[in-house]
Design a protein around this motif. Sequence first.
Motif, mmCIF file in Angstrom:
data_model
loop_
_atom_site.group_PDB
_atom_site.id
_atom_site.type_symbol
_atom_site.label_atom_id
_atom_site.label_comp_id
_atom_site.label_asym_id
_atom_site.label_seq_id
_atom_site.Cartn_x
_atom_site.Cartn_y
_atom_site.Cartn_z
ATOM 1 N N PHE A 27 0.822 -1.209 0.000
ATOM 2 C CA PHE A 27 0.000 0.000 0.000
ATOM 3 C C PHE A 27 0.859 1.263 0.000
ATOM 4 N N SER A 28 1.940 1.250 0.769
ATOM 5 C CA SER A 28 2.778 2.444 0.878
ATOM 6 C C SER A 28 3.478 2.780 -0.432
ATOM 7 N N ALA A 29 3.579 1.805 -1.363
ATOM 8 C CA ALA A 29 4.260 2.060 -2.633
ATOM 9 C C ALA A 29 3.462 3.002 -3.528
ATOM 10 N N TYR A 30 2.137 2.939 -3.442
ATOM 11 C CA TYR A 30 1.310 3.782 -4.315
ATOM 12 C C TYR A 30 0.422 4.745 -3.538
ATOM 13 N N SER A 31 0.535 4.779 -2.222
ATOM 14 C CA SER A 31 -0.361 5.599 -1.404
ATOM 15 C C SER A 31 -0.215 7.098 -1.683
ATOM 16 N N SER A 32 1.009 7.562 -1.932
ATOM 17 C CA SER A 32 1.205 8.992 -2.192
ATOM 18 C C SER A 32 0.497 9.428 -3.466
ATOM 19 N N GLU A 33 0.591 8.578 -4.495
ATOM 20 C CA GLU A 33 -0.085 8.921 -5.751
ATOM 21 C C GLU A 33 -1.601 8.786 -5.611
ATOM 22 N N LEU A 34 -2.058 7.808 -4.851
ATOM 23 C CA LEU A 34 -3.491 7.663 -4.598
ATOM 24 C C LEU A 34 -4.038 8.886 -3.878
ATOM 25 N N LYS A 35 -3.263 9.371 -2.926
ATOM 26 C CA LYS A 35 -3.653 10.573 -2.186
ATOM 27 C C LYS A 35 -3.783 11.773 -3.116
ATOM 28 N N SER A 41 -6.742 14.380 2.320
ATOM 29 C CA SER A 41 -5.741 14.681 3.339
ATOM 30 C C SER A 41 -5.088 13.391 3.820
ATOM 31 N N GLN A 42 -4.060 13.543 4.660
ATOM 32 C CA GLN A 42 -3.387 12.370 5.216
ATOM 33 C C GLN A 42 -4.328 11.576 6.116
ATOM 34 N N VAL A 43 -5.208 12.255 6.836
ATOM 35 C CA VAL A 43 -6.182 11.572 7.696
ATOM 36 C C VAL A 43 -7.113 10.716 6.847
ATOM 37 N N GLN A 44 -7.594 11.257 5.741
ATOM 38 C CA GLN A 44 -8.494 10.498 4.869
ATOM 39 C C GLN A 44 -7.765 9.324 4.212
ATOM 40 N N LEU A 45 -6.499 9.521 3.856
ATOM 41 C CA LEU A 45 -5.705 8.420 3.311
ATOM 42 C C LEU A 45 -5.559 7.307 4.355
ATOM 43 N N ASN A 46 -5.383 7.691 5.610
ATOM 44 C CA ASN A 46 -5.274 6.703 6.675
ATOM 45 C C ASN A 46 -6.557 5.888 6.811
ATOM 46 N N TYR A 47 -7.699 6.530 6.599
ATOM 47 C CA TYR A 47 -8.964 5.804 6.671
ATOM 48 C C TYR A 47 -9.033 4.708 5.606
ATOM 49 N N LEU A 48 -8.424 4.937 4.451
ATOM 50 C CA LEU A 48 -8.403 3.910 3.408
ATOM 51 C C LEU A 48 -7.547 2.719 3.834
ATOM 52 N N ALA A 49 -6.409 2.988 4.489
ATOM 53 C CA ALA A 49 -5.573 1.900 5.020
ATOM 54 C C ALA A 49 -6.327 1.133 6.102
ATOM 55 N N TYR A 360 3.052 1.303 10.675
ATOM 56 C CA TYR A 360 4.307 1.854 10.150
ATOM 57 C C TYR A 360 4.462 1.511 8.675
ATOM 58 N N SER A 361 4.163 0.268 8.306
ATOM 59 C CA SER A 361 4.299 -0.127 6.902
ATOM 60 C C SER A 361 3.315 0.626 6.019
ATOM 61 N N ASN A 362 2.099 0.904 6.531
ATOM 62 C CA ASN A 362 1.116 1.666 5.758
ATOM 63 C C ASN A 362 1.590 3.100 5.497
ATOM 64 N N ASN A 363 2.393 3.640 6.405
ATOM 65 C CA ASN A 363 2.872 5.019 6.292
ATOM 66 C C ASN A 363 4.270 5.128 5.695
ATOM 67 N N LEU A 364 4.841 4.008 5.286
ATOM 68 C CA LEU A 364 6.238 4.004 4.855
ATOM 69 C C LEU A 364 6.467 4.907 3.633
ATOM 70 N N GLY A 365 5.484 4.960 2.731
ATOM 71 C CA GLY A 365 5.623 5.824 1.559
ATOM 72 C C GLY A 365 5.728 7.291 1.934
ATOM 73 N N GLN A 366 4.842 7.744 2.843
ATOM 74 C CA GLN A 366 4.881 9.143 3.279
ATOM 75 C C GLN A 366 6.105 9.437 4.140
ATOM 76 N N ILE A 367 6.546 8.454 4.930
ATOM 77 C CA ILE A 367 7.741 8.639 5.753
ATOM 78 C C ILE A 367 8.960 8.869 4.856
ATOM 79 N N ALA A 368 9.114 8.015 3.837
ATOM 80 C CA ALA A 368 10.248 8.154 2.915
ATOM 81 C C ALA A 368 10.164 9.479 2.164
ATOM 82 N N GLN A 369 8.979 9.847 1.726
ATOM 83 C CA GLN A 369 8.818 11.092 0.981
ATOM 84 C C GLN A 369 9.157 12.302 1.847
ATOM 85 N N SER A 370 8.684 12.315 3.090
ATOM 86 C CA SER A 370 8.898 13.471 3.962
ATOM 87 C C SER A 370 10.369 13.663 4.313
#
Length: 558
Positions: A27-35, A41-49, A360-370
Amino acid sequence: MAGQSRKWMILVATIWIQTFTGTNFDFSAYSSELKAVLGVSQVQLNYLATASDLGKMFGWSSGLALMYLPLWAVMFTAALMGFIGYGVQWLIMQKVIALPYFVVFLLCFLAGCSICWFNTVCFILCIKNFSSNQPLALSLTVSFNGLSAAFYNLAEKSLNPSSTTLYLLLNAFIPLLTSVAALFPILLQPPVDVLSSDAVKRDQFIFIALNLWAVVTGFYLLFLHSLNAATARFLFAGAIFLLVFPFGIPGVIYARDWFHRTIYSSFQLPSSGFILVDADDLEFHEELLSQENNVDDSTVHIVSRQNTGTSEGCSCETVMKKDCLTVLGEDHKAPILLRRVDFWLYYLAYLCGGTIGLVYSNNLGQIAQSLGYYSMTSRLITTYSSFSFFARLLSAAPDFIRTKLYFARTGWLAIALLPMPMAYFLLAVNSGEAAVHVGTALVGLAMGFIFAAAVSVTSELFGPNSVGVNHNILITNIPIGSLVYGVLSAVVYDSHAEFGLGLMGDSMVCMGRKCYGLTFVFWGCISILGLASSLLLFLRTRPAYDRFEQKKRSTILY
């Protein structure tokens, strides 16, 4: 001989299913583009996870389906749910169709349900065909679920490294194709036979060989990285070969057994540090099924350090005395389970340990990006996936070495949680590339062991006959934790986010250590609470484990 060969085909098919159905881990591989595409927002993206994790709460529905449908039909139903859930999301990402946010939420939920249904199919196949070696079969197959993200990452790079939306297309099609490949072995399941002593030992030897092969596969995916699409195709072909290779291992073992009937005698060395399980002691779970809960004082001798009165090793403190488990394997119905102190300690350890690792794994894409490591996202996913895989393999170690080094499984659980707070506090104080890799590896290591060992711990503490219901109650912590921890991190992220930063166009993006620094501190403190709960659970259950082991050994002696 033909029937025995077919059961190993089923094991390999189960490994394939587990390898390609852990689709939630990428999920974290494509989550940034999905967002960015959804404009959320990040909160709404979290709801999808969370929606994907919420599917685990409905894992019982697959058991209900098995009451009316054959196993192959349940497998293809799972594949269809995943095909719709991920396929429609891919169409949204390609801007072929536009759907409201709530529908995307339901699609994520449907995809999460498909994973649970696939897991049920795999559990049934292992339990039915490997009744004498259930823990070994389950730990081996479940381990490969942790490698899913690494395989999908390699597949994506071999086809189109520049498109992260390809993950969704692969998530939709590959489980369906895997189900087609696994159909033949499932339809040709052999009848269940009672194995002889020699057959049980031979199977255990095959499991040792398969575990060694699994380690090679894990190292292959961890250390060999593609520099371009051509290299990725070559590496992916090698990975597929490694998945097909175990078809030959049982044949080699059976052939050698045909020519050397006494092969196993060379492995029964009195001084060996690695002793296979005796035929009279096939598996710990079979012993639990006997339900010999009335402990005979004439045959059970608790070591002197536990002879401290009627508390049988429980601490003098009230918290240690109250409602201590005294016997392993006693079945607990749901109302009784929910009144057990030990269950809630176990629930808290899982909630504050394994589940926070999944978030943590669900947020790994945003963590790496930030942190400015967006190009490293796929490598971080592979690191997390590979170390999760190795940890899942390690969860079977207590079953292999308990004759020489016996330790309560709840104690192993507590040890497995140790890396979790270390990882989060490391990430909180150091955002360097090496620190991010080490922290990701530690989280994957802890999470993988907990996820793989959980079924065995639930069975031992609260009974094997009720493990299906009880484990589903336990894993309700996953969507709860996913929601709470995810929202916590998303609120911190959004509070520092700005429009138009980074690579995601008009979406809200946060850059810098401030995006997750406070979150890592919170997660570290929460994981310490999980570690404390697991230690308390170990101290409370250790007397019951030691009592059972002492009784088992005295029974074998007589």
